[in-house]
Design a protein around this motif. Structure first.
Motif, mmCIF file in Angstrom:
data_model
loop_
_atom_site.group_PDB
_atom_site.id
_atom_site.type_symbol
_atom_site.label_atom_id
_atom_site.label_comp_id
_atom_site.label_asym_id
_atom_site.label_seq_id
_atom_site.Cartn_x
_atom_site.Cartn_y
_atom_site.Cartn_z
ATOM 1 N N PHE A 180 0.836 -1.209 0.000
ATOM 2 C CA PHE A 180 0.000 0.000 0.000
ATOM 3 C C PHE A 180 0.870 1.259 0.000
ATOM 4 O O PHE A 180 0.588 2.222 -0.730
ATOM 5 C CB PHE A 180 -0.915 -0.027 1.229
ATOM 6 C CG PHE A 180 -1.870 1.117 1.294
ATOM 7 C CD1 PHE A 180 -2.937 1.202 0.416
ATOM 8 C CD2 PHE A 180 -1.702 2.121 2.239
ATOM 9 C CE1 PHE A 180 -3.821 2.260 0.475
ATOM 10 C CE2 PHE A 180 -2.575 3.177 2.306
ATOM 11 C CZ PHE A 180 -3.641 3.248 1.421
ATOM 12 N N ALA A 181 1.952 1.254 0.767
ATOM 13 C CA ALA A 181 2.847 2.411 0.813
ATOM 14 C C ALA A 181 3.538 2.625 -0.524
ATOM 15 O O ALA A 181 3.700 3.768 -0.981
ATOM 16 C CB ALA A 181 3.881 2.224 1.932
ATOM 17 N N ILE B 284 2.344 1.792 -3.493
ATOM 18 C CA ILE B 284 1.337 2.323 -4.430
ATOM 19 C C ILE B 284 1.115 3.808 -4.177
ATOM 20 O O ILE B 284 1.047 4.608 -5.122
ATOM 21 C CB ILE B 284 0.030 1.520 -4.311
ATOM 22 C CG1 ILE B 284 0.236 0.105 -4.865
ATOM 23 C CG2 ILE B 284 -1.105 2.208 -5.050
ATOM 24 C CD1 ILE B 284 -0.926 -0.827 -4.622
ATOM 25 N N LEU B 285 1.019 4.205 -2.894
ATOM 26 C CA LEU B 285 0.856 5.629 -2.588
ATOM 27 C C LEU B 285 2.050 6.442 -3.063
ATOM 28 O O LEU B 285 1.893 7.544 -3.602
ATOM 29 C CB LEU B 285 0.675 5.826 -1.082
ATOM 30 C CG LEU B 285 -0.699 5.527 -0.514
ATOM 31 C CD1 LEU B 285 -0.694 5.711 0.999
ATOM 32 C CD2 LEU B 285 -1.742 6.430 -1.132
ATOM 33 N N LEU B 286 3.229 5.912 -2.892
ATOM 34 C CA LEU B 286 4.439 6.608 -3.318
ATOM 35 C C LEU B 286 4.470 6.770 -4.837
ATOM 36 O O LEU B 286 4.864 7.820 -5.349
ATOM 37 C CB LEU B 286 5.678 5.847 -2.826
ATOM 38 C CG LEU B 286 7.015 6.569 -2.923
ATOM 39 C CD1 LEU B 286 6.973 7.829 -2.073
ATOM 40 C CD2 LEU B 286 8.128 5.663 -2.449
ATOM 41 N N LEU C 212 1.782 6.867 -6.808
ATOM 42 C CA LEU C 212 0.713 7.791 -7.207
ATOM 43 C C LEU C 212 1.092 9.248 -6.939
ATOM 44 O O LEU C 212 0.891 10.118 -7.786
ATOM 45 C CB LEU C 212 -0.581 7.451 -6.471
ATOM 46 C CG LEU C 212 -1.323 6.216 -6.953
ATOM 47 C CD1 LEU C 212 -2.538 5.967 -6.058
ATOM 48 C CD2 LEU C 212 -1.772 6.386 -8.396
ATOM 49 N N PHE C 213 1.586 9.491 -5.760
ATOM 50 C CA PHE C 213 1.868 10.877 -5.390
ATOM 51 C C PHE C 213 3.295 11.290 -5.673
ATOM 52 O O PHE C 213 3.584 12.483 -5.750
ATOM 53 C CB PHE C 213 1.559 11.094 -3.901
ATOM 54 C CG PHE C 213 0.105 11.002 -3.575
ATOM 55 C CD1 PHE C 213 -0.781 11.973 -4.014
ATOM 56 C CD2 PHE C 213 -0.386 9.948 -2.850
ATOM 57 C CE1 PHE C 213 -2.122 11.892 -3.714
ATOM 58 C CE2 PHE C 213 -1.727 9.862 -2.543
ATOM 59 C CZ PHE C 213 -2.601 10.829 -2.984
ATOM 60 N N ARG D 230 6.131 15.114 -4.169
ATOM 61 C CA ARG D 230 4.791 15.616 -3.873
ATOM 62 C C ARG D 230 4.370 15.201 -2.462
ATOM 63 O O ARG D 230 3.774 15.972 -1.727
ATOM 64 C CB ARG D 230 3.816 15.075 -4.913
ATOM 65 C CG ARG D 230 2.465 15.703 -4.851
ATOM 66 C CD ARG D 230 1.657 15.268 -6.041
ATOM 67 N NE ARG D 230 0.386 15.950 -6.051
ATOM 68 C CZ ARG D 230 -0.571 15.690 -6.882
ATOM 69 N NH1 ARG D 230 -0.398 14.762 -7.811
ATOM 70 N NH2 ARG D 230 -1.700 16.335 -6.839
ATOM 71 N N PHE D 231 4.657 13.969 -2.094
ATOM 72 C CA PHE D 231 4.329 13.482 -0.765
ATOM 73 C C PHE D 231 5.091 14.277 0.301
ATOM 74 O O PHE D 231 4.535 14.644 1.336
ATOM 75 C CB PHE D 231 4.655 11.987 -0.666
ATOM 76 C CG PHE D 231 4.167 11.349 0.591
ATOM 77 C CD1 PHE D 231 2.813 11.113 0.777
ATOM 78 C CD2 PHE D 231 5.052 10.985 1.587
ATOM 79 C CE1 PHE D 231 2.356 10.516 1.933
ATOM 80 C CE2 PHE D 231 4.603 10.394 2.746
ATOM 81 C CZ PHE D 231 3.246 10.155 2.919
#
Length: 96
Positions: free
Chosen positions: A12-13, A15-17, A19-20, A24-25
């Motif tokens: 999950f981390a 995928i978030l990385l 995407l953003f 940006r994160f």
């Protein structure tokens, strides 16, 4: 089954990385930190304003304590009242 394992959280981390993006994160977390810092500063400013207004009001409208300088303050203890139900020590009438 019902809980997330380490691998679920890691995927999950990632995928978030993706995407953003890393930059940006990082910017989003920096903005959150700035927001918290400004919130704390605003709360401190509000408290300082309240204290300043209280001090100004206290200086403008001092209320002296009521004093009767004609008589000194009486600090003697009050005498014991005779309504105590405990008989004096050595009284033999308590046994019947």
């Amino acid at each position: 089954m019902g809980g997330f394992s380490f691998w679920h959280i890691l995927i999950f981390a990632i995928i978030l990385l993706l995407l953003f993006g890393g930059n940006r994160f990082s910017n989003m977390m920096g903005d959150v930190a700035k927001g918290l810092k400004s919130f704390k500063q605003g709360m401190a400013d509000d408290e300082d304003d309240k204290m300043r207004r209280y001090e100004e009001q206290r200086r403008q409208d001092p209320r002296p304590l009521p004093r009767n300088e004609d008589r000194p303050i009486d600090v003697t203890p009050e005498p014991r009242r005779s309504t105590d139900s405990v008989p004096p020590a050595g009284d033999d009438r308590t046994n019947g």
